[in-house]
Write an enzyme that holds these catalytic residues in place. Structure first.
Site, PDB file in Angstrom:
ATOM      1  N   LYS A 298       0.858  -1.175   0.000  1.00 38.07           N
ATOM      2  CA  LYS A 298       0.000   0.000   0.000  1.00 38.07           C
ATOM      3  C   LYS A 298       0.904   1.237   0.000  1.00 38.07           C
ATOM      4  O   LYS A 298       1.940   1.241   0.680  1.00 38.07           O
ATOM      5  CB  LYS A 298      -0.888  -0.025   1.252  1.00 38.07           C
ATOM      6  CG  LYS A 298      -1.905   1.110   1.345  1.00 38.07           C
ATOM      7  CD  LYS A 298      -2.825   0.937   2.563  1.00 38.07           C
ATOM      8  CE  LYS A 298      -3.882   2.027   2.667  1.00 38.07           C
ATOM      9  NZ  LYS A 298      -4.775   1.846   3.833  1.00 38.07           N
TER      10      LYS A 298
ATOM     11  N   SER B 225      -9.779   2.123   2.742  1.00 41.08           N
ATOM     12  CA  SER B 225      -8.842   2.856   1.939  1.00 41.08           C
ATOM     13  C   SER B 225      -7.820   1.982   1.215  1.00 41.08           C
ATOM     14  O   SER B 225      -7.206   2.453   0.253  1.00 41.08           O
ATOM     15  CB  SER B 225      -8.074   3.853   2.821  1.00 41.08           C
ATOM     16  OG  SER B 225      -7.285   3.180   3.767  1.00 41.08           O
TER      17      SER B 225
ATOM     18  N   SER C 212     -10.113  -0.354   6.888  1.00 40.74           N
ATOM     19  CA  SER C 212      -9.494  -0.256   5.563  1.00 40.74           C
ATOM     20  C   SER C 212      -8.803  -1.509   5.046  1.00 40.74           C
ATOM     21  O   SER C 212      -8.391  -1.531   3.887  1.00 40.74           O
ATOM     22  CB  SER C 212      -8.503   0.904   5.526  1.00 40.74           C
ATOM     23  OG  SER C 212      -9.208   2.100   5.408  1.00 40.74           O
TER      24      SER C 212
HETATM   25  N1  GLN Z   1     -13.619   4.447   6.038  1.00 45.43           N
HETATM   26  C1  GLN Z   1     -12.653   4.697   7.053  1.00 45.43           C
HETATM   27  C2  GLN Z   1     -12.361   6.181   7.121  1.00 45.43           C
HETATM   28  O1  GLN Z   1     -12.652   6.830   6.175  1.00 45.43           O
HETATM   29  C3  GLN Z   1     -11.411   3.923   6.722  1.00 45.43           C
HETATM   30  C4  GLN Z   1     -10.233   4.337   7.528  1.00 45.43           C
HETATM   31  C5  GLN Z   1      -9.094   3.389   7.465  1.00 45.43           C
HETATM   32  O2  GLN Z   1      -9.203   2.277   7.951  1.00 45.43           O
HETATM   33  N2  GLN Z   1      -7.974   3.847   6.974  1.00 45.43           N
HETATM   34  O3  GLN Z   1     -11.876   6.706   8.065  1.00 45.43           O
END
Ligand code: GLN
Length: 492
Positions: A79, A154, A178
């Site tokens: 990532k 994400s 995420s």
């Molecule tokens: N949907 C979550 C957010 O927007 C995902 C965050 C994450 O796990 N990086 O904060």
């Protein structure tokens, strides 16, 4: 061999050690697929063929000299939130479009020691804020199961590369779902470890008390191989635990389900917005686990309604603090021709950050500001404790807790969810981060549009081996995790 991308991690390690193919052949095979197929999926921000082939050759030399590790020569995608020395690390943001880290994140460094071959860096929501990967400065990644749908976020790029067979496994991070939600949207297995199990050193920070890295792959077994690399104490991360690491592969056991008490939170299955197909698939998977010897126990998690408001105060508060460092002075994007220092700050930040990141900085700064600190931030921390206690109470009577990973399957690209709608989609994942617990997503079937559905199992602290074993046994009895999107069947 034309089907190297269909091999599991275990099969890859066997093939490499028996010299059925070399790491160079395997790496070239994946690079070719990336070149041919990624134009459709758009999962990579940076592909690193030269470095990958050099690493592959070094791995092959090590193999020949008998000095190889289990995973020496196995390709991986990271990532784009993990710092990689000499390779751009963007976190999906214009702010870091040109950032080249002078050091490797601990996870990346451990991967190198293990002999992994880095294919490149994959797309993500900007600074890991989002659930669709659409907030990336580099554009939306597509869901390999349906290219007009999002892969989730994400870690959407990590999910998409694996689902399209452009890498055998990938790293992800999970601050509020995420890893689990994109794994769910793309039909993969993804593990969010206990907070403190994996080092956060060199991971671009979003919300430091919630961020945790983990593996994303096709199966629990594949995830176990990567967990063996990622997990462990790191002196460079004061929140990483000095606790022995399991051998997640050796610990996979085929009898984990028998006698397992699975908690079914009443509140979770009455959530407005829970899609009927998602509910049905999750219930079928639970029935299957019951047939395999598990007991289903109805439980209460009374704090469910507090999850979204609590997370969406704490995460932005920490983000607003972490993102202060992008000031246009030290590193990151700097605006052109600032007239004075205030102008430099203002324009660098408003030109360098996208709208979702700016929204969170504003919310977080507000929640932390003098007059509102107690009413919002401190209150949210108190509720966070209650959420954790709710889970601990549940774990007195059950071993794991079952839930969907997301209330729906993948959204259409550009569905233009308003921010609050999008936040509500995080209902099943974020409490796990607030409590610091581990949880895993496993694919359990498809909805009416042939989009994958995921089951989430939440474990007690440090129960990663148990979660992996339960899913491993489920996967030995089912074949959802072996199903592939049409694009993954394409040959390069
Ligand atoms: N949907 C979550 C957010 O927007 C995902 C965050 C994450 O796990 N990086 O904060």
């Amino acid at each position: 061999m034309t089907d190297l991308h269909r091999l599991s991690i275990r099969e890859i390690t066997e093939g490499l050690s028996q010299a059925k193919f070399s790491s160079r052949e395997l790496t070239e095979h994946y690079l070719k697929r990336i070149e041919k197929i990624d134009a459709q999926v758009q999962s990579f921000v940076t592909v690193t063929p030269e470095q990958a082939l050099a690493q592959a050759d070094a791995a092959d030399t090590l193999r020949k000299s008998g000095m190889a590790n289990v995973l020496t020569g196995v390709p991986i995608a990271h990532k784009d939130i993990f710092c990689t020395q000499g390779i751009k690390t963007t976190a999906g943001s214009k702010m870091l479009d040109n950032f080249i880290s002078p050091y490797d994140a601990t996870v990346v460094a451990k991967g190198k020691v293990a002999g992994l071959v880095t294919l490149g860096k994959v797309n993500m929501d900007e600074f890991a804020m989002g659930s669709t990967s659409e907030s990336s400065y580099f554009g939306a990644t597509k869901n390999p199961w349906a290219l007009d749908h999002v892969p989730g976020g994400s870690s959407g790029g990590s999910a998409a590369v694996v689902a399209a067979d452009l890498a055998p496994f990938a790293t992800g991070t999970d601050t509020g779902g995420s890893i689990r939600q994109p794994a769910s949207f793309c039909g993969l297995t993804g593990l969010k470890p206990t907070y403190g199990r994996v080092s956060r050193f060199g991971i671009i920070a979003y919300a430091s008390s919630l961020d945790q890295a983990g593996p994303m792959a096709r199966s629990a077994e594949d995830c176990a191989y990567l967990m063996n690399v990622m997990a462990g104490h790191d002196a460079k991360d004061s929140t990483s635990m000095e606790k022995d690491v399991d051998d997640y592969v050796a610990n996979l056991n085929g009898t984990a389900v028998k006698g397992l008490r699975i908690g079914i939170p009443k509140q979770y299955f009455n959530v407005a917005g829970l899609d009927a197909d998602v509910k049905a698939r999750v219930e079928e998977s639970l029935k299957k686990l019951q047939d395999m010897g598990a007991t289903l126990v109805e439980i209460d998690l009374n704090m469910t309604e507090a999850y979204v408001p609590t997370y969406y105060l704490i995460a932005p508060a920490e983000a607003s603090s972490n993102l202060q460092r992008y000031d246009g002075v030290r590193y990151g994007y700097r605006c052109e021709n600032p007239v004075d220092l205030t102008d430099l700050y203002k324009r660098s930040r408003s030109e360098g950050f996208g709208p979702e990141v700016q929204r969170r900085i504003l919310i977080g700064t507000y929640a932390l500001s003098a007059g509102y600190y107690d009413a919002y931030y401190v209150k949210a921390q108190k509720v966070r404790r209650l959420i954790q206690q709710d889970f601990l109470k549940a774990f007195e009577s059950v071993d794991v807790i079952a839930a969907p990973s997301a209330p729906t399957t993948a959204y259409k690209i550009g569905a233009s969810l308003d921010p609050v709608e999008m936040y509500l989609g995080d209902i099943y994942t974020i409490a796990v981060n607030l409590a610091g617990l581990p949880a895993i997503n496993a694919p359990v079937g498809f909805d009416k549009d042939q989009l994958p559905v995921g089951l989430q199992l939440i474990g007690n602290y440090w129960s990663e081996s148990q979660l992996l074993s339960v899913v491993h046994q489920y996967q030995q009895a089912t074949d959802w995790h072996t199903q592939r999107a049409a694009i993954a069947e394409e040959n390069a």
